[in-house]
Write a protein that holds these residues in place. Structure first.
Motif, PDB file in Angstrom:
ATOM      1  N   ARG A 197       6.285  36.509 -91.808  1.00 18.39           N
ATOM      2  CA  ARG A 197       7.368  37.656 -92.212  1.00 18.39           C
ATOM      3  C   ARG A 197       7.146  38.744 -92.384  1.00 18.39           C
ATOM      4  N   LYS A 198       6.336  38.710 -93.156  1.00 18.44           N
ATOM      5  CA  LYS A 198       5.331  39.942 -93.104  1.00 18.44           C
ATOM      6  C   LYS A 198       4.078  40.767 -92.308  1.00 18.44           C
ATOM      7  N   SER A 226      14.472  28.915 -93.791  1.00 17.23           N
ATOM      8  CA  SER A 226      13.878  30.714 -93.630  1.00 17.23           C
ATOM      9  C   SER A 226      14.629  30.906 -94.380  1.00 17.23           C
ATOM     10  N   GLN A 227      14.532  31.892 -95.588  1.00 14.34           N
ATOM     11  CA  GLN A 227      15.348  32.563 -96.144  1.00 14.34           C
ATOM     12  C   GLN A 227      16.403  33.618 -95.823  1.00 14.34           C
ATOM     13  N   ASP A 228      15.863  34.280 -95.203  1.00 11.17           N
ATOM     14  CA  ASP A 228      16.514  35.428 -94.180  1.00 11.17           C
ATOM     15  C   ASP A 228      17.487  34.564 -93.429  1.00 11.17           C
ATOM     16  N   GLU A 236      10.550  32.606 -86.525  1.00  8.66           N
ATOM     17  CA  GLU A 236      10.986  33.645 -87.799  1.00  8.66           C
ATOM     18  C   GLU A 236       9.555  34.966 -87.248  1.00  8.66           C
ATOM     19  N   GLU A 256      20.220  33.768 -95.547  1.00  9.37           N
ATOM     20  CA  GLU A 256      20.897  34.519 -96.562  1.00  9.37           C
ATOM     21  C   GLU A 256      21.817  35.206 -95.052  1.00  9.37           C
ATOM     22  N   ASN A 257      21.163  35.908 -94.396  1.00 10.07           N
ATOM     23  CA  ASN A 257      21.240  36.892 -93.776  1.00 10.07           C
ATOM     24  C   ASN A 257      22.103  37.135 -92.358  1.00 10.07           C
ATOM     25  N   ARG A 312      16.798  32.129 -83.308  1.00 11.04           N
ATOM     26  CA  ARG A 312      15.852  32.136 -84.698  1.00 11.04           C
ATOM     27  C   ARG A 312      16.362  30.505 -85.045  1.00 11.04           C
ATOM     28  N   ALA A 319      10.150  38.665 -86.858  1.00  7.69           N
ATOM     29  CA  ALA A 319       9.333  40.639 -87.656  1.00  7.69           C
ATOM     30  C   ALA A 319       8.202  40.875 -87.447  1.00  7.69           C
TER      31      ALA A 319
END
Length: 566
Positions: free
Chosen positions: A535-536, A103-105, A207, A108-109, A218, A211
């Motif tokens: 994620r979207k 999970s890039q989110d 994830e 990174e975040n 997470r 979203a």
């Protein structure tokens, strides 16, 4: 200096090195003016926070300094008393490992990690528990719980190991766990491992739920090895070898109702007080110190909001034991969960739940039952008057839940504010959906795509077709239009509200199963595609459409069964 751009000021602070993370940011462009032209201040400062794995370390642990730790250092299965955590060490995976998905989110975040670190060979070793990073203090948590309505005694982290705590650049503290990292004192008869199928399901659903705006733990990544474990997936004697996998998952805290229950049952009042006080101090609204009734009221309020969101999205947890219910009212411990396909209130995703205790429809009732167990666990800390107050709060649960339920379903129908007949409106639609076996997710989504004053259905409105032929559909539409008029909600506003809360995609069991079957052959494409799509969840995705993610489930989906086995 006054004419130097703000970006340059930041970079030219005396003593500031332009190596490490800062230099990686500058690599975006070797020419500073071009960088200034293309990147905002927010993007730049976010880039400055990104760390490589060699730079990353855990924060000073809160858990070790606040709670009693098991004095027995040896890692063997046993009954543990007088403590909240036991020290453990992850068991190394011995064979070749592959990174399944990231999970890039989260990277990174949440973890402030440079996304390129997923290609670092050390990253897979970190995920597997084979390599502990600086500051790591591996712990297994002791808790108990009621399972299917019966007290099960000591349970605890049988295959999840908390490897440390991290305070990120936003100031948020997260507890990192490796699920499937090996035996702990709480493993009972288990081997402490998790398998690929359950790991992919937890990773994707964590994830996906985030979203959708549903409070949840997470998941950062999944790694799989060629180490094999034996599992009896449906407890029918058909054992088979499956690849061992590990999920790196995160939560602000993993304390759950069962964390308090084991301490109350064992009459460890001091440890009980420490856990509750810690939770209040770090995670509850300000001004609630040692106010245990207010703490309980907050948990009840937040839990009722959580289960209302589950119901609104057709999510069924499957194993709502008290040891799987978070004190922070976030969704944890993804096992045999499932999202509704056709609207069936009696839907039970857990193969082992013969009596349907944890069905979709029963979830609010089980939340109330579990919260009553929490009130019982708090009793050693409460006066007689406070015990009466907690009982009164429990008695208000149905009312609190109904308020949350109506607020969310009002939005699902696009109403801008309450309407006098909204309860009848919602129930009429749900009854019609149930009788027609209409798809839960797509009925609401497609209802937001049509114009009520001129209903024209095409093949894309497959879920609405069956509902529209019901004898009471015209009654529903008339009541719906009257409610919209009463609330002064325009057709455009209705569609906007509905399409912002009704997803196009949810993690249906057949989708997860398709990804698992592919992954077990060493192909992780579908797992990563699902992650991207989920994620979207409100946005149309061409690849998802081509694979039928918004179409009727395939016939074979009806035969899928999910169990607690992992």
């Amino acid at each position: 200096m006054s004419n130097i751009p703000i970006f340059a000021v930041i970079l030219l602070v005396p003593g500031r090195s332009l190596t490490s993370t800062s230099s990686r940011c500058l690599n975006i462009s070797q020419r500073f003016p071009v960088f200034l032209a293309k990147y905002s201040f927010g993007t730049f400062t976010q880039c400055l926070k990104m760390k490589s794995l060699s730079e990353w370390s855990f924060s000073q642990p809160n858990l070790l300094t606040h709670f009693n730790i098991d004095p027995v250092k040896e890692n063997y299965v046993r009954r543990v008393t007088g403590c909240v955590f036991s020290r453990v060490t992850p068991t190394h995976l011995k064979s070749e490992m592959q990174l399944v998905s990231v999970s890039q989110d989260v990277l990174e975040n949440v973890l402030d990690l440079d996304p390129r670190e997923e290609k670092n060979p050390s990253f897979a070793n970190f995920l597997a528990g084979n390599q502990l990073l600086p500051g790591s203090e591996p712990l297994a948590h002791r808790y108990g719980g009621y399972q299917f309505g019966y007290w099960a005694g000591q349970l605890g982290d049988g295959r999840a190991i908390t490897i440390g705590e991290y305070v990120n650049s936003k100031g948020n503290r997260w507890e990192l766990q490796l699920k499937g990292a090996g035996k702990t004192p709480y493993s009972r008869n288990g081997d402490g491992r998790a398998v690929l199928r359950s790991s992919i399901r937890e990773f994707l659903c964590s994830e996906a739920m985030d979203a959708l705006g549903i409070p949840t733990s997470r998941a950062a990544a999944v790694v799989v090895s060629k180490d094999m474990v034996v599992r009896d997936q449906f407890y029918n004697g058909r054992m088979k070898y499956e690849p061992a996998a590990v999920v790196l998952r995160l939560a602000p805290t993993w304390f759950r109702i069962g964390s308090l229950e084991i301490l109350a049952k064992e009459q460890e009042k001091l440890n009980l007080k420490k856990v509750v006080d810690f939770t209040i101090e770090h995670y509850m609204p300000a001004g609630e110190k040692e106010n245990y009734v207010k703490f309980f009221e907050t948990v009840v309020e937040q839990s009722s909001a959580l289960v209302a969101k589950w119901m609104a999205h057709g999510f069924t947890h499957g194993v709502l034991n008290t040891d799987n219910m978070s004190l922070l009212s976030i969704t944890i411990d993804y096992g045999p969960f499932g999202f509704l396909d056709s609207y069936n209130p009696s839907f039970v995703p857990n193969h082992s739940d013969d009596e349907g205790r944890y069905s979709y429809l029963n979830q609010p009732k089980i939340f109330k039952w579990n919260l009553a167990c929490l009130a019982e666990a708090l009793q050693p800390l409460l006066s007689a008057e406070e015990q009466e107050q907690t009982a009164a709060i429990i008695n208000r649960f149905d009312e609190i839940y109904q308020e949350h339920f109506m607020s969310i379903f009002r939005q699902k129908l696009g109403l801008s504010r309450p309407a006098k007949d909204e309860v009848r409106l919602i129930q009429l639609l749900l009854d019609t959906m149930q009788q027609r076996g209409a798809d839960f997710t797509q009925t609401f989504r497609q209802l937001g795509d049509i114009h009520l004053d001129n209903i024209e259905l095409n093949e894309e409105h497959w879920a609405l077709h069956s509902v529209s032929t019901h004898r009471r559909f015209s009654e529903f539409i008339s009541l719906y239009q009257a409610s919209l008029k009463e609330t002064e909600t325009t057709e455009e506003e209705r569609q906007r509200i509905m399409n912002s809360v009704n997803p196009r995609y949810v993690l249906r069991n057949w989708m997860a199963e398709s990804a698992i079957r592919q992954a077990e052959k060493g192909d992780f494409h579908l797992t990563n595609l699902l992650l991207k799509v989920l994620r979207k969840p409100y946005e149309k995705d061409d690849e998802a459409e081509a694979l039928g993610f918004s179409k009727p489930p395939p016939d074979w989906a009806c035969s899928l069964r999910v169990s607690c086995s992992s």
